[in-house]
Design an enzyme around this catalytic site. Structure first.
Site, PDB file in Angstrom:
ATOM      1  N   LYS A 192      -3.732 -20.121  18.026  1.00  0.00           N
ATOM      2  CA  LYS A 192      -4.504 -21.361  18.161  1.00  0.00           C
ATOM      3  C   LYS A 192      -5.957 -21.039  18.489  1.00  0.00           C
ATOM      4  CE  LYS A 192      -4.365 -25.857  20.573  1.00  0.00           C
ATOM      5  NZ  LYS A 192      -3.661 -26.664  21.582  1.00  0.00           N
TER       6      LYS A 192
ATOM      7  N   SER B  30      -2.202 -31.116  20.193  1.00  0.00           N
ATOM      8  CA  SER B  30      -3.383 -30.551  19.549  1.00  0.00           C
ATOM      9  C   SER B  30      -3.130 -29.228  18.828  1.00  0.00           C
ATOM     10  CB  SER B  30      -4.477 -30.334  20.603  1.00  0.00           C
ATOM     11  OG  SER B  30      -4.059 -29.369  21.570  1.00  0.00           O
TER      12      SER B  30
ATOM     13  N   SER C  83       0.893 -30.670  23.883  1.00  0.00           N
ATOM     14  CA  SER C  83       0.234 -30.168  22.677  1.00  0.00           C
ATOM     15  C   SER C  83       0.973 -29.063  21.934  1.00  0.00           C
ATOM     16  CB  SER C  83      -1.178 -29.692  23.006  1.00  0.00           C
ATOM     17  OG  SER C  83      -2.012 -30.790  23.257  1.00  0.00           O
TER      18      SER C  83
END
Length: 487
Positions: free
Chosen positions: A76, A151, A175
């Site tokens: 990420k 996210s 997330s």
């Protein structure tokens, strides 16, 4: 040349092929980049192609010494990797190249995993749809007209679409788990302190946690083994050794499981609720004790998150002012003007909105009126979980109130996206471990996730239940196969 399908295999299957020299790390890396280049999901911001291929070639002359050796992984884009652009999906950090590895990245490199690139995400991890990125919307592999969740959107989408073997995400209010649920993969938020946060670009420091996102439960346990552990650079990390794979396949009989009424309210879509109830009834038939319970203060999860999480975000993001690093406005009249323009131009709308809310919460008397009261309610909510775990091994329910929904649906309402995380936020507030596990599909063939929560540092119990359910359900979780079946 026909595209290979090695990335559909598990860690252990790939490990056996690598040990037998039937495949090489280069073949896996090349397949990953071929898949990424053919994909239209917008799951990556920065690719590490030249370095990844070079590393894969070097590994071919080495002995395969662990199960993660030579496997391609995605990271990420709010987790630093040395010399690899790390943007947090923001114009503010568009050109930022870290000079050090996050601890989790160092650990993966020691296992000779190969970092393919940095995944697209909601800007600064603020959002639950994958639509707040400066680099464009991320799409859901099951239906490209739908959001992938957020996210950790690109991490979930890339694992679901078999672009990589696995990915790392971060979880502040859901997330990892929410996009894992929407994309039909296994995502774990570990106990706060289980995995070092060193190198994770902070959103809410008391809530953030890095975790593994994988195709299956065993891979998830293997990846957590690799990244967990104490770190002298993170004083909140704990010195606790465990082998999470040892919990796989254990007997689930006599497990005591709680289902909070709040998790099964009329806020939850009927198809989602029915699928969770099917799991509950199955577990009861297998000898598990399953009780409906009341957990106090869960209904305050969203205001708690808005006060505590956004207050911490306001503080953490104050460093992006155009002075030391990151974006700096080109024209300004004074230092104050430079700050204002840099932050106005560098941050997206959702991030600015959350910073303003957080700043308001921490300003003057508001700190006492809101923030300190919120900390007290947070402690009461945490106590409710502690008391429940004195009697029960696990708490379960749906990961989300619904499944993936159309792109653009919630952009008109600043509050709507918070409600995507209404069932996941309480876990971050309490610092507990929790997993989203795929348990089936809606009539539209969209994945549904089961939320499995355990007490502190008892991820092993989550893996025991998850491995059992995964084997029993035996779901086909490859979105490509869905397309083939539909054609």
């Amino acid at each position: 040349m026909k595209r290979t399908n090695y990335l559909e295999k598990s860690f252990k299957e790939l490990n056996e092929l690598l040990k037998k020299k039937e495949i090489t790390p280069t073949m896996l890396v090349e397949e990953a980049f071929t898949r990424i280049e053919e994909s239209d999901l917008n799951a990556f911001i920065t690719l590490n192609k030249e370095e990844a291929l070079k590393e894969a070639k070097e590994l071919e002359s080495m002995e395969v010494d662990n199960v993660l050796f030579g496997l391609p992984i995605a990271i990420k884009d709010n987790i630093t990797a040395k010399d690899l652009r790390t943007t947090c999906a923001s114009h503010m950090l568009e050109e930022f190249v870290p000079v050090y590895d996050a601890t989790v990245v160092s650990k993966l490199k020691k296992k000779h995993m190969i970092i393919i690139g940095k995944t697209n995400m909601d800007e600064f991890a603020m959002g639950s749809t994958g639509e707040t990125s400066y680099f464009g919307d991320i799409l859901n592999p099951w239906n490209k007209k739908l959001v992938p969740g957020g996210s950790s959107s690109g991490s979930a989408a890339s694992v679901s679409a078999r672009l990589v073997t696995s990915a790392l995400g971060s979880d502040t209010g859901g997330s990892i788990r929410q996009p894992s649920s929407f994309c039909g993969i296994v995502g774990l938020k570990p106990t706060y302190g289980r995995v070092s946060r060193y190198g994770l670009i902070a959103f809410g420091s008391s809530l953030d946690q890095i975790g593994p996102m994988t195709k299956n439960v065993e891979d998830n346990a293997i990846l957590l083994n690799a990244i967990a552990g104490v770190d002298e650079n993170d004083y909140t990390s704990k010195d606790l050794e465990d082998d999470f794979t040892s919990y796989l396949g254990r007997d689930i009989r006599d497990l005591k499981i709680a289902v909070p009424t709040y998790f099964m309210s009329d806020k939850v879509d009927e198809e989602v609720r029915e699928k969770v109830l099917e799991v509950v009834h199955h577990l009861m038939k297998q000898g598990c004790i399953v009780d409906e319970i009341e957990l106090p203060y869960l209904e305050y999860a969203i205001p708690l998150y808005q006060i505590i999480g956004l207050g911490e975000a306001s503080s953490n993001l104050a460093r992006y002012d155009g002075v030391k690093y990151g974006y700096k406005t080109k024209e300004y009249d004074s230092l104050e003007d430079m700050y204002e323009k840099t932050r106005s131009e560098g941050f997206g709308e959702e991030v600015k909105r959350r910073i303003m809310i957080g700043t308001f919460m921490l300003s003057g008397e508001n700190a006492n009126q809101y923030y300190h009261k919120a900390l007290k309610v947070r402690e009461m909510l945490t106590d409710g979980f502690r008391k429940a775990f004195e009697k029960y091994d696990l708490i379960i329910g749906p990961t989300n109130t619904n499944v993936a929904y159309p792109l653009g649906q919630k952009g008109d309402d600043a509050l709507k996206s918070f409600y995507d995380d209404i069932l996941t936020i309480p876990v971050n507030m309490a610092g507990l471990p929790a997993m989203s596990l795929p348990i089936g599909f809606t009539k539209e063939h969209l994945p549904i996730g089961l939320h499995i929560i355990a007490s502190y540092f008892e991820e092993g119990k989550i893996y025991t239940l998850a491995s059992y359910l995964e084997k029993e359900l035996n779901l086909s979780l490859n979105p490509e196969k869905k397309e083939e079946e539909t054609c």
